[in-house]
Write a protein that holds these residues in place. Structure first.
Motif, PDB file in Angstrom:
ATOM      1  N   GLY A 193      -7.881   6.020  -7.068  1.00  0.00           N
ATOM      2  CA  GLY A 193      -8.162   6.995  -6.440  1.00  0.00           C
ATOM      3  C   GLY A 193      -6.346   8.447  -5.982  1.00  0.00           C
ATOM      4  N   ASP A 194      -5.807   7.965  -5.725  1.00  0.00           N
ATOM      5  CA  ASP A 194      -5.023   8.761  -4.890  1.00  0.00           C
ATOM      6  C   ASP A 194      -4.257   9.967  -6.321  1.00  0.00           C
ATOM      7  OD1 ASP A 194      -4.688   8.445  -2.626  1.00  0.00           O
ATOM      8  OD2 ASP A 194      -3.418   6.968  -2.806  1.00  0.00           O
ATOM      9  N   LYS A 229     -12.850  -1.893  -5.478  1.00  0.00           N
ATOM     10  CA  LYS A 229     -12.771  -2.526  -3.979  1.00  0.00           C
ATOM     11  C   LYS A 229     -11.329  -3.453  -3.471  1.00  0.00           C
ATOM     12  CE  LYS A 229     -16.184   0.315  -1.512  1.00  0.00           C
ATOM     13  NZ  LYS A 229     -17.239   0.459  -0.823  1.00  0.00           N
ATOM     14  N   GLY A 260      -7.287  11.863  -3.712  1.00  0.00           N
ATOM     15  CA  GLY A 260      -7.993  10.844  -2.454  1.00  0.00           C
ATOM     16  C   GLY A 260      -7.737   9.198  -2.705  1.00  0.00           C
ATOM     17  N   SER A 261      -8.715   8.695  -2.180  1.00  0.00           N
ATOM     18  CA  SER A 261      -8.962   7.152  -2.401  1.00  0.00           C
ATOM     19  C   SER A 261      -9.628   6.733  -3.558  1.00  0.00           C
ATOM     20  CB  SER A 261      -9.337   6.569  -0.440  1.00  0.00           C
ATOM     21  OG  SER A 261     -10.837   7.481   0.068  1.00  0.00           O
ATOM     22  N   GLY A 262      -9.864   5.601  -2.955  1.00  0.00           N
ATOM     23  CA  GLY A 262     -10.681   4.835  -4.234  1.00  0.00           C
ATOM     24  C   GLY A 262     -11.702   5.305  -3.752  1.00  0.00           C
ATOM     25  N   SER A 263     -12.180   5.590  -2.577  1.00  0.00           N
ATOM     26  CA  SER A 263     -13.697   5.898  -2.621  1.00  0.00           C
ATOM     27  C   SER A 263     -14.045   7.073  -2.444  1.00  0.00           C
ATOM     28  CB  SER A 263     -14.132   5.222  -0.826  1.00  0.00           C
ATOM     29  OG  SER A 263     -13.901   4.873   0.229  1.00  0.00           O
ATOM     30  N   SER A 301       0.992  -1.596   0.003  1.00  0.00           N
ATOM     31  CA  SER A 301      -0.080  -0.175   0.096  1.00  0.00           C
ATOM     32  C   SER A 301       0.977   1.233  -0.259  1.00  0.00           C
ATOM     33  CB  SER A 301      -1.292  -0.390   1.536  1.00  0.00           C
ATOM     34  OG  SER A 301      -0.355  -0.189   2.287  1.00  0.00           O
ATOM     35  N   HIS A 340      -4.551  -2.599  -6.295  1.00  0.00           N
ATOM     36  CA  HIS A 340      -4.293  -0.602  -7.257  1.00  0.00           C
ATOM     37  C   HIS A 340      -5.729   0.349  -6.428  1.00  0.00           C
ATOM     38  CE1 HIS A 340      -5.788  -3.032 -10.718  1.00  0.00           C
ATOM     39  NE2 HIS A 340      -5.785  -1.395 -11.162  1.00  0.00           N
ATOM     40  N   PHE A 341      -7.158   0.335  -5.825  1.00  0.00           N
ATOM     41  CA  PHE A 341      -7.608   0.412  -5.782  1.00  0.00           C
ATOM     42  C   PHE A 341      -7.121   1.590  -5.317  1.00  0.00           C
ATOM     43  CE2 PHE A 341     -11.296   1.648  -2.881  1.00  0.00           C
ATOM     44  CZ  PHE A 341     -12.317   2.284  -3.818  1.00  0.00           C
ATOM     45  N   ASN A 342      -7.235   2.223  -4.522  1.00  0.00           N
ATOM     46  CA  ASN A 342      -6.332   3.639  -3.555  1.00  0.00           C
ATOM     47  C   ASN A 342      -6.039   4.820  -4.773  1.00  0.00           C
ATOM     48  OD1 ASN A 342      -8.363   3.651  -1.798  1.00  0.00           O
ATOM     49  ND2 ASN A 342      -6.899   2.676  -0.659  1.00  0.00           N
TER      50      ASN A 342
END
Length: 130
Positions: free
Chosen positions: A65-66, A56, A71-74, A9, A60-62
């Motif tokens: 997003g980054d 999710k 931000g994040s994957g969310s 991560s 590499h989801f986050n």
């Protein structure tokens, strides 16, 4: 002897934005960021772009997003929900793995996906993100 362990991560990894080599839409002179963020929804020939993003469960989801959504994957998912519910974009396809992204590319005309590992030469790399 000193060993350095960096969790997945935290480690900086490349991301690859890819399309099938036989994609009908023109993939030259494109803005990958606009495609991934839903600002560009059609290829130069007018064909729709189908965006494939990490789910999710993807490693590499986050990272996606980054990089593209500050931000994040969310944050990525919230961004796309706003676009879809406002009628400005179609729902992206979410994939759990690079293999799933490549399989979707093979069967979906005009698709672009984000993968973590170097894709096979049978795919067109549109951008490499460090």
């Amino acid at each position: 002897m000193l060993w350095l362990f960096v969790p997945d991560s935290v480690a900086a990894a490349d991301l690859y934005v890819v399309a099938a080599k036989n994609a009908n839409g023109s993939t030259t002179a494109i803005n990958v960021s606009e495609i991934i963020t839903g600002k560009q929804r059609k290829w130069s020939d007018g064909a729709p772009i189908v965006v494939i993003l990490p789910s999710k469960e993807a490693p590499h989801f986050n990272a996606v997003g980054d990089h593209w959504f500050n931000g994040s994957g969310s944050a990525m998912q919230r961004h796309w929900l706003r676009l879809v519910f406002s009628g400005r974009a179609n729902v992206p396809i979410y994939a759990k793995s690079d293999a799933e992204v490549l399989a979707i590319l093979d069967r979906t005309e005009g698709a672009v996906g984000v993968v973590k590992d170097v894709p096979p030469e049978t795919y067109q790399v549109l951008s490499v993100i460090n």
